[in-house]
Motif scaffolding. Structure first.
Motif, PDB file in Angstrom:
ATOM      1  N   ALA A  69       7.634   6.541   9.123  1.00 42.32           N
ATOM      2  CA  ALA A  69       7.744   7.911   9.214  1.00 42.32           C
ATOM      3  C   ALA A  69       8.445   8.032   7.856  1.00 42.32           C
ATOM      4  CB  ALA A  69       8.536   8.596  10.483  1.00 42.32           C
ATOM      5  N   ALA A  70       9.519   7.425   7.560  1.00 44.27           N
ATOM      6  CA  ALA A  70      10.242   7.792   6.249  1.00 44.27           C
ATOM      7  C   ALA A  70       9.371   7.289   5.126  1.00 44.27           C
ATOM      8  CB  ALA A  70      11.672   6.895   6.323  1.00 44.27           C
ATOM      9  N   SER A  71       8.651   6.231   4.941  1.00 45.85           N
ATOM     10  CA  SER A  71       8.307   6.063   3.673  1.00 45.85           C
ATOM     11  C   SER A  71       6.912   7.032   3.771  1.00 45.85           C
ATOM     12  CB  SER A  71       7.691   4.473   3.842  1.00 45.85           C
ATOM     13  OG  SER A  71       7.010   4.226   4.860  1.00 45.85           O
ATOM     14  N   TRP A  72       6.430   7.333   4.734  1.00 48.59           N
ATOM     15  CA  TRP A  72       5.294   8.238   4.604  1.00 48.59           C
ATOM     16  C   TRP A  72       5.720   9.351   4.103  1.00 48.59           C
ATOM     17  CZ3 TRP A  72       0.147   8.076   4.662  1.00 48.59           C
ATOM     18  CH2 TRP A  72      -0.579   9.241   4.809  1.00 48.59           C
ATOM     19  N   SER A  73       6.920   9.732   4.360  1.00 49.66           N
ATOM     20  CA  SER A  73       7.218  11.343   3.837  1.00 49.66           C
ATOM     21  C   SER A  73       8.173  10.979   2.453  1.00 49.66           C
ATOM     22  CB  SER A  73       8.515  11.714   4.714  1.00 49.66           C
ATOM     23  OG  SER A  73       7.873  11.670   6.195  1.00 49.66           O
ATOM     24  N   GLY A  74       8.133   9.709   1.668  1.00 49.52           N
ATOM     25  CA  GLY A  74       8.688   9.357   0.377  1.00 49.52           C
ATOM     26  C   GLY A  74      10.103   9.145   0.728  1.00 49.52           C
ATOM     27  N   GLY A  75      10.588   8.509   1.805  1.00 48.43           N
ATOM     28  CA  GLY A  75      12.079   8.020   1.861  1.00 48.43           C
ATOM     29  C   GLY A  75      12.046   6.542   1.023  1.00 48.43           C
ATOM     30  N   ASP A  76      13.253   6.032   0.962  1.00 45.51           N
ATOM     31  CA  ASP A  76      13.206   4.632   0.700  1.00 45.51           C
ATOM     32  C   ASP A  76      14.198   3.906   1.480  1.00 45.51           C
ATOM     33  OD1 ASP A  76      15.649   5.778  -0.228  1.00 45.51           O
ATOM     34  OD2 ASP A  76      15.365   5.755  -2.163  1.00 45.51           O
ATOM     35  N   GLU A  77      14.465   2.645   1.084  1.00 41.76           N
ATOM     36  CA  GLU A  77      15.411   1.826   1.914  1.00 41.76           C
ATOM     37  C   GLU A  77      16.749   2.375   2.291  1.00 41.76           C
ATOM     38  OE1 GLU A  77      15.179  -1.187   3.456  1.00 41.76           O
ATOM     39  OE2 GLU A  77      12.826  -0.973   3.482  1.00 41.76           O
TER      40      GLU A  77
END
Lengths: 201, 221
Positions: free
Chosen positions: A99-107
């Protein structure tokens, strides 16, 4: 980044039923709006219409500071509804990471989210083994993991205990203090100062 | 990492997670092709003639099996909202989901097809063309089938409905693939059947994501 949300003369119809019409309000940076109203008044439909998932019968939703509404929707808002989209058979870590990387989040965002929502021990569990409140925390973690300006939350606090309601209140405060906006459908008062907009009055 | 790659990895992981990936479709495929000699008789001459066609038709049917869950689960649990709001757009999401469907079930089925054809007594020389047809045709089946899966979102008994919607759309590739196999078996040869199948698959890959996305938007609305 968008700096305001403008809803003008909105009407939403579900099938034959008119849920509400002539709804107008504005949210500017740093402002929280609590959508109140009876069950079935159209709070969830309004959130979905702002997110662009539902076509309103009349009226417009505009995002200030964005050229294009579709771009603003895909970059600047989070929608977290009743259904959290988490797959029961996968671990909380896998689901949150997706969900985070789909929304543009990172590690770094993931680590921040795990810290803010105290997910350390939960991340390795399968989602179906979590309690309703724990599951909601995993769902909300996306807000922290991938920072976006406008949060559309549907009953965000419903399954949470009093301690967590307070801690989520802290997150909401930080979000608003950073110039974010919040539009939440609620039955209980939000733990942050919010302007109430009644739906279907 | 590119969000579409992230999505593809998740789709493949979910395909394996929900009921063993390609195994049920492969078992169905093995079952159907084993029943054929029982139904039409075990004479090798007769079987050898129909073997490639049976392997090809059974592949089309087996491709239908796991389509039902392609969008349904994400639709029910709210993940489709998240996917629809993503930056790549719903068309790209649908294309990736159909591609994952092909990778997870179409590809294993394609490698089973020549084996089934040989088991039924088809000449060894025809195995490569069976594999090629199954690879290309499977891609078309996954994308066209995805349209059926998206159109039946939210309906009860979606699986049967998908088959009813999609089977008529399978007619052109089945004809083209059957033609390709017949050409390969004939003395004159020719590649027009295979080329038509490739063309049809290319059109399906290019156009069906638009239809899938429109059907998903309609279901979400």
């Amino acid at each position: 980044m968008i700096s305001g949300l403008l809803v003008e003369d909105l009407a939403i119809r579900r099938g034959e039923r008119l849920l509400f019409e002539h709804l107008s309000f504005r949210a500017s940076a740093g402002e929280a709006i609590a959508l109140i109203g009876r069950n079935g008044a159209g709070k969830t439909s309004l959130l979905r219409a702002v997110a662009g998932l539902l076509r309103p019968a009349a009226g417009t939703v505009r995002f200030e500071g964005a050229e294009d509404a579709a771009d603003a929707r895909s970059r600047d808002l989070h929608l977290i509804g009743h259904h959290d989209g988490l797959k029961g058979g996968r671990t909380a870590r896998e689901e949150l990471a997706f969900a985070a990387s789909w929304s543009g989040g990172d590690e770094a965002g993931l680590a921040r989210a795990a810290e803010a929502l105290d997910l350390g021990r939960l991340l390795d569990l399968e989602v179906r083994k979590l309690s309703a409140g724990q599951r909601r925390r995993v769902g909300l973690a996306r807000l922290v993991a991938a920072p976006r300006a406008l949060w559309l939350l549907d009953e965000p606090l419903a399954p949470l205990d009093s301690v967590w309601r307070e801690r989520i209140g802290g997150l909401l405060k930080d979000h608003l203090a950073g110039g974010g906006m919040l539009l939440a459908a609620v039955h209980d008062p939000l733990p942050v100062p919010a302007r109430a907009v009644e739906i279907g009055a | 990492m590119n969000p579409l790659l992230v999505l593809l990895r998740r789709e493949l992981a979910l395909a394996w997670g929900r009921g063993g990936g390609p195994l049920p479709a492969l078992a169905f495929y093995a079952g159907v092709t084993t029943l054929v000699p029982l139904a039409v008789g075990p004479e090798p001459d007769r079987l050898a003639v129909i073997a490639p066609g049976i392997a090809w038709l059974a592949l089309a049917l087996a491709s239908l099996l796991s389509l039902e869950r392609l969008f349904e689960r994400d639709f029910e649990d709210g993940a489709l909202d998240l996917l629809a709001l993503g930056e790549p757009g719903l068309e790209a999401v649908c294309a990736v989901k159909a591609l994952a469907q092909w990778l997870a079930t179409g590809l294993p089925l394609a490698f089973a097809a020549p084996i089934a054809a040989l088991m039924l007594g088809a000449p060894v020389a025809i195995a490569p063309i069976v594999l090629l047809c199954a690879l290309v045709g499977g891609l078309a089946f996954a994308f066209v089938g995805g349209m059926g899966a998206a159109l039946t979102l939210g309906s009860r008994r979606g699986g049967v409905l998908i088959a009813v919607i999609v089977l008529p759309l399978f007619a052109p590739p089945v004809i083209f693939g059957g033609g390709a196999l017949a050409q390969a078996a004939s003395v004159t040869g020719g590649t027009s059947g295979l080329l038509l199948l490739c063309g049809w698959a290319a059109a399906a890959v290019a156009l069906s994501p638009l239809a899938m996305a429109a059907a998903c938007r309609n279901a979400l609305d």
